[in-house]
Design a protein around this motif. Structure first.
Motif, mmCIF file in Angstrom:
data_model
loop_
_atom_site.group_PDB
_atom_site.id
_atom_site.type_symbol
_atom_site.label_atom_id
_atom_site.label_comp_id
_atom_site.label_asym_id
_atom_site.label_seq_id
_atom_site.Cartn_x
_atom_site.Cartn_y
_atom_site.Cartn_z
ATOM 1 N N CYS A 25 0.822 -1.207 0.000
ATOM 2 C CA CYS A 25 0.000 0.000 0.000
ATOM 3 C C CYS A 25 0.861 1.265 0.000
ATOM 4 O O CYS A 25 0.528 2.248 -0.656
ATOM 5 N N CYS A 58 -7.197 -4.182 -3.504
ATOM 6 C CA CYS A 58 -7.093 -3.625 -2.165
ATOM 7 C C CYS A 58 -8.220 -2.622 -1.904
ATOM 8 O O CYS A 58 -8.252 -1.536 -2.472
ATOM 9 N N SER A 59 -9.160 -3.013 -1.051
ATOM 10 C CA SER A 59 -10.297 -2.140 -0.804
ATOM 11 C C SER A 59 -9.883 -0.911 0.017
ATOM 12 O O SER A 59 -10.485 0.150 -0.105
ATOM 13 N N ASP A 60 -8.851 -1.044 0.842
ATOM 14 C CA ASP A 60 -8.348 0.102 1.602
ATOM 15 C C ASP A 60 -7.939 1.230 0.668
ATOM 16 O O ASP A 60 -8.289 2.391 0.873
ATOM 17 N N CYS A 61 -7.182 0.882 -0.347
ATOM 18 C CA CYS A 61 -6.681 1.897 -1.261
ATOM 19 C C CYS A 61 -7.797 2.438 -2.152
ATOM 20 O O CYS A 61 -7.752 3.590 -2.569
ATOM 21 N N ARG A 62 -8.787 1.590 -2.434
ATOM 22 C CA ARG A 62 -9.943 2.086 -3.189
ATOM 23 C C ARG A 62 -10.649 3.188 -2.399
ATOM 24 O O ARG A 62 -11.050 4.211 -2.941
ATOM 25 N N GLU A 63 -10.809 2.958 -1.097
ATOM 26 C CA GLU A 63 -11.444 3.980 -0.263
ATOM 27 C C GLU A 63 -10.583 5.235 -0.202
ATOM 28 O O GLU A 63 -11.080 6.352 -0.265
ATOM 29 N N GLU A 64 -9.274 5.002 -0.082
ATOM 30 C CA GLU A 64 -8.314 6.099 -0.034
ATOM 31 C C GLU A 64 -8.464 7.011 -1.251
ATOM 32 O O GLU A 64 -8.576 8.221 -1.137
ATOM 33 N N ALA A 66 -10.960 7.188 -3.333
ATOM 34 C CA ALA A 66 -12.283 7.781 -3.388
ATOM 35 C C ALA A 66 -12.316 9.066 -2.553
ATOM 36 O O ALA A 66 -12.885 10.078 -2.969
ATOM 37 N N MET A 67 -11.668 9.007 -1.387
ATOM 38 C CA MET A 67 -11.638 10.198 -0.538
ATOM 39 C C MET A 67 -10.803 11.301 -1.149
ATOM 40 O O MET A 67 -11.142 12.481 -1.060
#
Ligand SMILES: [Zn+2]
Length: 77
Positions: A25, A58-64, A66-67
Motif C-alpha cells: 500500500c 485492495c479495498s483500503d486503497c480504493r477507499e483512499e 475515493a476520498m
C-alpha cells in the motif's frame, strides 16, 4: 492439446505465484501521484498495470482514492 486436471492445477498455481512484484500500500501511494499526473493513454499503459491491479485487489486503497477524488472535487469548487 489436452491438459490433465493435475496440469491445469499446477498451471493455475504457478500463475498465481510467478508475479515478480506486487505493490504494498505504501509503494502504491508513492506511485499514485505519478499515476494521477499521467496522461489518460499513459494511465492505461503497462507502466501503471501494478497500480491498477492494486486498486482492484485492495479495498483500503480504493477507499483512499475515493476520498482523495472527493477532496479534489470539493476543493475545486
Ligand atoms: Zn492498498
Amino acid at each position: 492439446m489436452t491438459l490433465s486436471h493435475e496440469q491445469v492445477r499446477t498451471l493455475l498455481v504457478s500463475l498465481r505465484f510467478t508475479r515478480d512484484r506486487e505493490l504494498t500500500c505504501d509503494e502504491w501511494l508513492e506511485d499514485l501521484s505519478t499515476y494521477l499526473e499521467a496522461t489518460p493513454t499513459e494511465k492505461l499503459g503497462e507502466t501503471f498495470q501494478l497500480v491498477r491491479e492494486h486498486l482492484d485487489l485492495c479495498s483500503d486503497c480504493r477507499e483512499e482514492i475515493a476520498m482523495m477524488v472527493m477532496a479534489l472535487c470539493l476543493s475545486s469548487e
